[in-house]
Design a protein around this motif. Sequence first.
Motif, mmCIF file in Angstrom:
data_model
loop_
_atom_site.group_PDB
_atom_site.id
_atom_site.type_symbol
_atom_site.label_atom_id
_atom_site.label_comp_id
_atom_site.label_asym_id
_atom_site.label_seq_id
_atom_site.Cartn_x
_atom_site.Cartn_y
_atom_site.Cartn_z
ATOM 1 N N VAL A 19 10.924 66.729 119.619
ATOM 2 C CA VAL A 19 9.847 65.871 120.076
ATOM 3 C C VAL A 19 10.335 64.644 120.553
ATOM 4 N N PHE A 20 9.599 64.510 121.780
ATOM 5 C CA PHE A 20 9.977 63.308 122.701
ATOM 6 C C PHE A 20 8.932 62.251 122.661
ATOM 7 N N THR A 21 9.307 61.108 122.147
ATOM 8 C CA THR A 21 8.119 60.069 122.157
ATOM 9 C C THR A 21 8.032 58.687 122.973
ATOM 10 N N GLU A 22 7.228 58.065 123.179
ATOM 11 C CA GLU A 22 7.235 56.920 124.321
ATOM 12 C C GLU A 22 6.724 55.543 123.295
ATOM 13 N N PRO A 23 7.528 55.163 122.334
ATOM 14 C CA PRO A 23 7.043 54.107 121.632
ATOM 15 C C PRO A 23 6.722 52.596 122.301
ATOM 16 N N GLN A 24 7.142 52.783 123.497
ATOM 17 C CA GLN A 24 6.495 51.234 124.298
ATOM 18 C C GLN A 24 5.152 51.326 124.516
ATOM 19 N N GLN A 25 4.587 52.543 124.415
ATOM 20 C CA GLN A 25 3.069 52.522 124.494
ATOM 21 C C GLN A 25 2.088 52.100 123.284
ATOM 22 N N GLY A 26 2.982 51.637 122.351
ATOM 23 C CA GLY A 26 2.425 51.072 121.064
ATOM 24 C C GLY A 26 2.773 51.838 119.828
ATOM 25 N N ALA A 27 3.807 51.261 119.118
ATOM 26 C CA ALA A 27 4.262 51.931 117.842
ATOM 27 C C ALA A 27 5.196 50.859 117.261
ATOM 28 N N SER A 28 4.935 50.546 115.797
ATOM 29 C CA SER A 28 5.759 49.788 114.878
ATOM 30 C C SER A 28 6.822 50.650 114.815
ATOM 31 N N TYR A 29 7.946 49.967 113.868
ATOM 32 C CA TYR A 29 9.045 50.712 113.536
ATOM 33 C C TYR A 29 8.309 51.638 112.238
ATOM 34 N N ASP A 30 7.626 51.244 111.375
ATOM 35 C CA ASP A 30 6.978 52.220 110.400
ATOM 36 C C ASP A 30 6.218 53.339 111.139
ATOM 37 N N THR A 31 5.867 53.255 112.210
ATOM 38 C CA THR A 31 5.219 54.630 112.790
ATOM 39 C C THR A 31 6.143 55.218 113.143
ATOM 40 N N ILE A 32 7.190 54.706 113.878
ATOM 41 C CA ILE A 32 8.354 55.421 114.365
ATOM 42 C C ILE A 32 9.185 56.217 113.465
ATOM 43 N N VAL A 33 9.282 55.346 112.351
ATOM 44 C CA VAL A 33 10.176 56.229 111.092
ATOM 45 C C VAL A 33 9.153 57.357 110.527
ATOM 46 N N ALA A 34 7.896 57.301 110.526
ATOM 47 C CA ALA A 34 6.999 58.197 109.741
ATOM 48 C C ALA A 34 6.960 59.494 110.894
ATOM 49 N N HIS A 35 6.903 59.271 112.056
ATOM 50 C CA HIS A 35 7.034 60.271 113.009
ATOM 51 C C HIS A 35 8.291 61.031 113.000
#
Length: 306
Positions: free
Chosen positions: A5-21
């Motif tokens: 899985v490859f993500t782009e958190p700069q597009q809008g993601a809190s740490y809580d969103t990141i850890v859930a993902h």
Amino acid sequence: MEYCVFTEPQQGASYDTIVAHAQRAEQLGFYAWFRSDHYLVMGDGDGQPGPTDAWTTLAALARETSTIRLGTLVSSATHRHPGILAVQVAQVDQMSGGRAEFGLGTGWYEREHEAFGIPFPAKRFGMLEEQLAIVTGYWATPDGATYTFEGEHYRLVDVPALPKVVQQRMPVIVGGGPRKTPRLAALYATEFNIGFRTLEGFAEVLDNVRAVCAEEGRDPATLKLSAAWPTVVGRDAAEIARRCAAVGIDPASDHGERLVGTPAEVVDRIGALRELGVDRLYLQTVDMTDLEHLDVIAAEVLPQLT
């Protein structure tokens, strides 16, 4: 093939969103979870509530996951001094029990550098090559010895080269164009990554990478070859359209450089990519709140590829 899985958190993601993902990806059996190394949103979004720092995030995920591998695709050579970067990555490797992977590139997003006051030299390839030499030399320094480097861009003098990485060799990922970056991969990396091309485009670059490895005296079979595709999978046209809309893709557009379609359609395209000799695929999923997207891929795509 390894599926990441490859993500782009700069597009809008809190740490809580990141850890859930990341935790959902781990639960579903994906091989690795990677993120970009950017601080500024791209396109028309506002980036709320970001940004997040790549290696700070990965350090936290190292303690909140247990099996999935974690890395950057890719860190920017402009963002950190290589001596400090070597420490950061080695520490994440220790914190994760040997699950860190390290991608490094020149950096390209000039507006991001301007926004944050990060120097953005016109010529950055020399910086990238020296950083690769430094981090790999640093990690390879034996216990009790020090590491010294003298280059045009960086100078390290008798640094203790601590902490040590847990893995016998830190996975190092380099990606980019057809000639210059393949040479760096042949010299320093364990993996060469090709991003966002058609199947024909992937084939052309793969052939070039293998030729450059031969020129540099490296067996191409020892260099992992990977590809990255923006990914939208839906069970039907409505689901595909909804997911496309969430990430700004016209569902009726040409998807030659993207992986868009039903599970059966994307399985066919991944199979064609695998036939080219690709060892690893990064599935770029931009909407990190859509955890069901990961569920669909894990349940209806990956089982057909084993």
